[in-house]
Scaffold this active site. Structure first.
Site, PDB file in Angstrom:
ATOM      1  N   PRO A  15       0.833  -1.215   0.000  1.00 29.53           N
ATOM      2  CA  PRO A  15       0.000   0.000   0.000  1.00 29.53           C
ATOM      3  C   PRO A  15       0.859   1.254   0.000  1.00 29.53           C
ATOM      4  CG  PRO A  15      -0.917  -1.612   1.486  1.00 29.53           C
ATOM      5  CD  PRO A  15       0.396  -2.176   1.022  1.00 29.53           C
ATOM      6  N   CYS A  16       0.455   2.217  -0.838  1.00 33.83           N
ATOM      7  CA  CYS A  16       1.336   3.356  -1.127  1.00 33.83           C
ATOM      8  C   CYS A  16       0.786   4.689  -0.650  1.00 33.83           C
ATOM      9  CB  CYS A  16       1.568   3.435  -2.637  1.00 33.83           C
ATOM     10  SG  CYS A  16       0.043   3.632  -3.603  1.00 33.83           S
TER      11      CYS A  16
END
EC number: 2.1.1.37
Length: 375
Positions: free
Chosen positions: A77-78
Site C-alpha cells: 500500500p502506497c
C-alpha cells in the site's frame, strides 16, 4: 515451471502479467475480501490467502508457499508515499514496504520485484526505503529504484511507478535496467483501447461490435490456468460484462457534453478522455475502512457520461473476460489499485528470461477474439 508469490496482490494485475510472461502464480496474499475473491476467480490454480501482512510472521508466508519460490512480486500500500494522499510519515501502511522485504529475506526467492508510487523516492521517505532494502542487500544484486510509465510499455494509461528489482546472481542471469527499459513499446490511445465496446445498459452485459484490433487482441489472449471459464466462454461468444449504467442528471450530461476532450469539467472536476492519447492514471478511491470514498472517473470522449467498469478495465489492460465484482464501486477500486497487466508482463518477461524460463512457451492459447466479431 517457475513459481511466483504475489504479495498485496489485489485482483491480480501483477499475477496476470506474470502468467503471460511464462511464470506460474502459485500464491497470492491479499487482505481485502473483495479483491481476494476476484483473484481467486481469475486464478483458480493459485492459492489465495486472505491475510493482513502487518500481523503475519514472515515464516508463516514461507509455510504457505511450501517449496522455495522463484520470484516474489508485490505492491505494498502506497497511500503514505503518494503525491495525491496526505503523505503521512506515521501512516502505519508505510511499514508494509518493510514487510515486503522482510518476507523476501525470509523465503529467499531467486528474484523479486516490488512496485510503488514515485513519491517513495522523495528524500523524506529515504529512511523507509533504505531500511527495507538493507534487509536483502547482502543476498541480492539490487537494481537502482527506477520510475517507469505503463504507457511506455504499450498500456492505454499514463501510470508512473517505481520498480525495485533484485536477483540472486548465483542462480539468475544478469538483469539490467537497460534490458527492462528496452522492453518498451508504443503507447495505446483511448480510442484504440475502447474499440468495439457497447454503450452501458441496465443489464450489465452487452454484445461486442468490434473486437479485432491489435490492442484488443493483445489484452484478450487467454492463458493456461487463468480466467473463469464461464466468463471466457461468454467472451468467445461475443459478450462482455461490466457495462452497468451510471445515472447522470440531464444537467450533468449537458456539462459533460460541453467539456472538450482533454479538458476538465469545471463543476465536477472530472477529466474528459482524449481519444488520441493514453488516459490519465485511473484512481481507486478508498475501501470501507477508509470512508468508502469513490474516486472521480473520467468522462468518455464521445458520450456525456463517466466510463464503465469494462472501459476502465480496457484502459488499464485487463482482458474482457476478467471478472471483477458485481458492483461498480468495488470493480473500479480494484482496477484503480492494480498494476497494468501489460506493463507487468513486459517487465516480468525480462525477469523470466533471466530465470531461464522459456517464454516462447508461455502457455498462451493465442489471439482469441469473439468468432462473430465484425472486423
Amino acid at each position: 515451471m517457475a513459481n511466483v508469490v504475489d504479495l498485496f496482490a489485489g485482483c491480480g494485475g501483477l499475477s496476470l502479467g506474470a502468467a503471460r510472461a511464462g511464470l506460474h502464480p502459485s500464491l497470492a496474499v491479499e487482505l481485502d475480501n473483495h479483491a481476494s475473491a476476484a483473484h481467486s476467480k481469475n486464478f483458480p490454480q493459485c492459492k489465495t490467502a486472505v491475510l493482513d501482512l502487518s500481523k503475519v510472521e514472515s515464516r508463516d508466508i514461507g509455510s504457505l508457499v511450501g517449496s522455495k519460490p522463484d520470484l516474489v512480486v508485490g505492491g505494498p500500500p502506497c497511500q503514505g508515499f503518494s503525491y495525491i494522499g496526505k503523505r503521512d510519515q506515521n501512516d502505519p501502511r508505510n511499514n508494509l514496504l518493510d514487510k515486503f522485504f522482510e518476507i523476501v529475506a525470509d523465503i529467499k526467492p531467486r528474484a523479486f520485484m516490488m512496485e510503488n508510487v514515485p513519491g517513495l523516492l522523495d528524500q523524506s521517505n529515504q529512511q523507509f526505503l533504505e531500511k527495507a532494502i538493507n534487509r536483502v542487500a547482502d543476498r541480492y544484486t539490487i537494481l537502482a529504484p527506477t520510475v517507469l510509465d505503463a504507457a511506455d510499455f504499450g498500456a492505454a494509461t499514463r501510470r508512473k511507478r517505481v520498480i525495485i528489482v533484485g536477483y540472486d546472481s548465483a542462480s539468475v542471469n544478469r538483469i539490467s535496467l537497460e534490458c527492462i527499459k528496452n522492453a518498451c513499446s508504443p503507447s495505446t490511445t483511448v480510442r484504440e483501447a475502447l474499440a468495439g465496446l457497447p454503450e452501458p445498459n441496465s443489464t450489465d452485459i452487452g454484445k461486442l461490435e468490434l473486437a479485432d484490433t491489435p490492442y484488443v487482441r493483445l489484452i484478450n489472449r487467454t492463458t493456461e490456468s487463468v480466467g473463469c471459464q464461464e466468463k471466457i466462454q461468454a467472451f468467445l461468444n461475443g459478450f462482455v460484462s461490466g457495462l452497468e449504467t451510471t445515472r447522470h442528471t440531464d444537467v450533468v450530461r449537458e456539462r459533460f457534453r460541453g467539456t472538450l476532450p482533454g479538458q476538465t469539467e469545471q463543476t465536477s472536476r472530472f477529466f474528459r478522455l482524449h481519444p488520441d492519447q493514453p488516459a490519465r492514471t485511473l484512481r481507486a478511491g478508498t475501501g470501507a475502512d477508509r470512508g468508502s470514498f469513490q474516486s472521480a472517473r473520467p468522462i468518455h470522449f464521445l458520450s456525456p457520461r463517466v466510463v464503465t467498469v469494462r472501459e476502465a478495465a480496457r484502459i488499464q489492460g485487463f482482458p474482457d473476460w476478467f471478472d471483477f465484482h458485481p458492483t461498480k464501486w468495488h470493480s473500479h477500486r480494484m482496477i484503480g489499485n492494480s498494476v497494468s497487466p501489460i506493463f507487468a508482463e513486459a517487465v516480468l518477461k525480462v525477469l523470466a528470461d533471466a530465470l531461464g524460463i522459456n517464454t516462447e512457451q508461455s502457455r498462451l492459447f493465442g489471439d482469441q477474439i469473439p468468432t462473430d466479431a465484425v472486423a
